[in-house]
Design a protein around this motif. Structure first.
Motif, mmCIF file in Angstrom:
data_model
loop_
_atom_site.group_PDB
_atom_site.id
_atom_site.type_symbol
_atom_site.label_atom_id
_atom_site.label_comp_id
_atom_site.label_asym_id
_atom_site.label_seq_id
_atom_site.Cartn_x
_atom_site.Cartn_y
_atom_site.Cartn_z
ATOM 1 N N GLY A 24 -11.483 5.340 0.889
ATOM 2 C CA GLY A 24 -11.798 4.171 1.745
ATOM 3 C C GLY A 24 -11.251 3.577 2.518
ATOM 4 O O GLY A 24 -11.906 3.180 3.815
ATOM 5 N N GLU B 195 -10.475 -5.269 -3.975
ATOM 6 C CA GLU B 195 -10.444 -4.037 -3.010
ATOM 7 C C GLU B 195 -10.629 -5.408 -1.485
ATOM 8 O O GLU B 195 -10.317 -4.254 -0.504
ATOM 9 C CB GLU B 195 -11.836 -3.559 -3.046
ATOM 10 N N LEU C 183 -6.272 -1.361 -9.904
ATOM 11 C CA LEU C 183 -6.672 -0.831 -9.459
ATOM 12 C C LEU C 183 -7.946 -0.463 -10.889
ATOM 13 O O LEU C 183 -7.627 -0.211 -11.542
ATOM 14 C CB LEU C 183 -6.802 1.071 -8.486
ATOM 15 N N MET D 225 -6.831 -6.053 0.055
ATOM 16 C CA MET D 225 -6.353 -4.325 0.201
ATOM 17 C C MET D 225 -6.965 -3.806 1.368
ATOM 18 O O MET D 225 -6.158 -3.217 2.207
ATOM 19 C CB MET D 225 -6.768 -3.412 -0.972
ATOM 20 N N TYR D 226 -8.283 -3.163 1.994
ATOM 21 C CA TYR D 226 -9.035 -2.772 3.226
ATOM 22 C C TYR D 226 -9.063 -3.989 4.453
ATOM 23 O O TYR D 226 -9.089 -3.226 5.077
ATOM 24 C CB TYR D 226 -10.130 -2.254 2.731
ATOM 25 N N CYS E 163 -1.741 -1.196 3.150
ATOM 26 C CA CYS E 163 -1.785 -1.272 2.060
ATOM 27 C C CYS E 163 -1.068 -0.293 1.794
ATOM 28 O O CYS E 163 -0.706 0.630 1.291
ATOM 29 C CB CYS E 163 -3.136 -1.342 1.449
ATOM 30 N N TRP F 120 -13.393 -13.231 -1.808
ATOM 31 C CA TRP F 120 -12.103 -12.197 -0.990
ATOM 32 C C TRP F 120 -12.856 -11.842 0.299
ATOM 33 O O TRP F 120 -11.981 -11.354 0.954
ATOM 34 C CB TRP F 120 -12.279 -10.817 -2.073
ATOM 35 N N TRP G 72 -7.178 7.477 -8.056
ATOM 36 C CA TRP G 72 -6.751 6.304 -7.858
ATOM 37 C C TRP G 72 -6.700 6.424 -5.830
ATOM 38 O O TRP G 72 -7.139 5.602 -5.280
ATOM 39 C CB TRP G 72 -6.083 5.206 -8.314
ATOM 40 N N SER H 56 -9.105 7.889 -3.789
ATOM 41 C CA SER H 56 -10.269 6.599 -3.340
ATOM 42 C C SER H 56 -9.693 5.646 -2.837
ATOM 43 O O SER H 56 -11.094 5.645 -1.660
ATOM 44 C CB SER H 56 -10.528 5.989 -5.391
ATOM 45 N N VAL H 57 -8.888 5.557 -2.862
ATOM 46 C CA VAL H 57 -7.807 4.381 -1.503
ATOM 47 C C VAL H 57 -7.832 4.841 -0.776
ATOM 48 O O VAL H 57 -8.281 3.823 0.945
ATOM 49 C CB VAL H 57 -6.645 3.731 -2.146
#
Length: 265
Positions: free
Chosen positions: A155, A122, A115, A125-126, A131, A91, A148, A151-152
């Motif tokens: 992050g 991940e 997720l 995503m980051y 996103c 990834w 979730w 959490s995202v």
């Protein structure tokens, strides 16, 4: 999520690569939109093999397949959920490789799936310019998305990119509107896709496009979503540029974090 990602890709104005990074196993794109009638020789797992051999960038054109009569190429996902762990080391280098495609005039849309699954992408995503967390607007969907979303959001905040994550709702007003959804999930709603099951079947199951499909509520909302995505990415890019110019130290810290992450992957 796969229906949304494919719908966006097929209505995208620039050439776009669609990456089916859902670790669930079994390609929803091949089984749905292509109705099981297409079986590409390569898939995401072949990129993992290419990365181990030191040829990731060169393998992407080889692994990607053209969606007929469109400007979309796609990389099919894994064929079994057991392959998910084999992708975990892919990834992060894949994220860097995909970013380089912008210089060649190609955009990238990643279907990250649900997720929390083993092997979830991940790092993709980051690393994304934007996103989008996709959710319906009913109470059951919002209850499942709430933790979730937190959490995202956290992050992205840790990486200094809080403006690079937003919500994409499906079916505004069924029953909650954008303002209510945003309050519950504590993220801005970028856009909303129309609840249009007849049109959605074209993307999810390869159904025959109904009359006036290009003017259908779903098609119009997909184009509107693209406008919102591009506008948000432009704003985020300008904000990051301004922040880096105003605080060189911040730019150095963020770059250092990326280098450390690359060494520990």
């Amino acid at each position: 999520m796969t229906t949304t990602a494919l719908g966006l890709a097929l209505t995208w104005r620039r050439p776009v690569l669609l990456v089916e990074a859902d670790p669930t196993g079994g390609s929803a794109l091949l089984a749905g939109y292509f109705r099981g009638q297409t079986s590409p020789a390569q898939s995401l797992i072949d990129l993992a093999f290419a990365h181990r051999a030191g040829g990731l960038a060169e393998a992407i054109p080889w692994v990607a397949m053209q969606v007929p009569d469109t400007n979309v190429t796609m990389i099919a996902g894994t064929t079994a959920h057991g392959q998910a762990r084999s992708l975990e080391s892919l990834w992060e280098p894949l994220a860097a490789t995909l970013k380089s495609l912008d210089a060649m005039g190609q955009d990238v849309i990643v279907d990250a799936g649900r997720l929390g699954l083993v092997g979830a992408p991940e790092p993709l995503m980051y690393a994304a310019d934007l996103c989008l967390l996709v959710t319906r607007t009913d109470l059951v969907a919002l209850a499942g998305a709430r933790s979730w979303a937190q959490s995202v959001r956290e992050g992205f905040e840790q990486q200094g990119g809080s403006s690079a994550v937003a919500l994409l709702t499906v079916g505004a007003g069924r029953p909650y509107q954008a303002k209510e959804v945003s309050k519950v999930l504590e993220l801005p709603v970028l856009a909303s896709l129309a609840w249009d099951t007849d049109s959605a079947t074209v993307f999810s199951h390869g159904g025959t496009a109904p009359r006036g499909f290009d003017r259908s509520p779903l098609s119009r909302s997909l184009r509107s979503t693209q406008d919102g995505v591009l506008s948000q990415i432009s704003r985020t890019t300008k904000q990051l540029s301004s922040t880096t110019e105003a605080s060189p130290a911040l730019g150095e810290v963020r770059a250092g974090w990326k280098r450390r992450a690359g060494r520990t992957a």
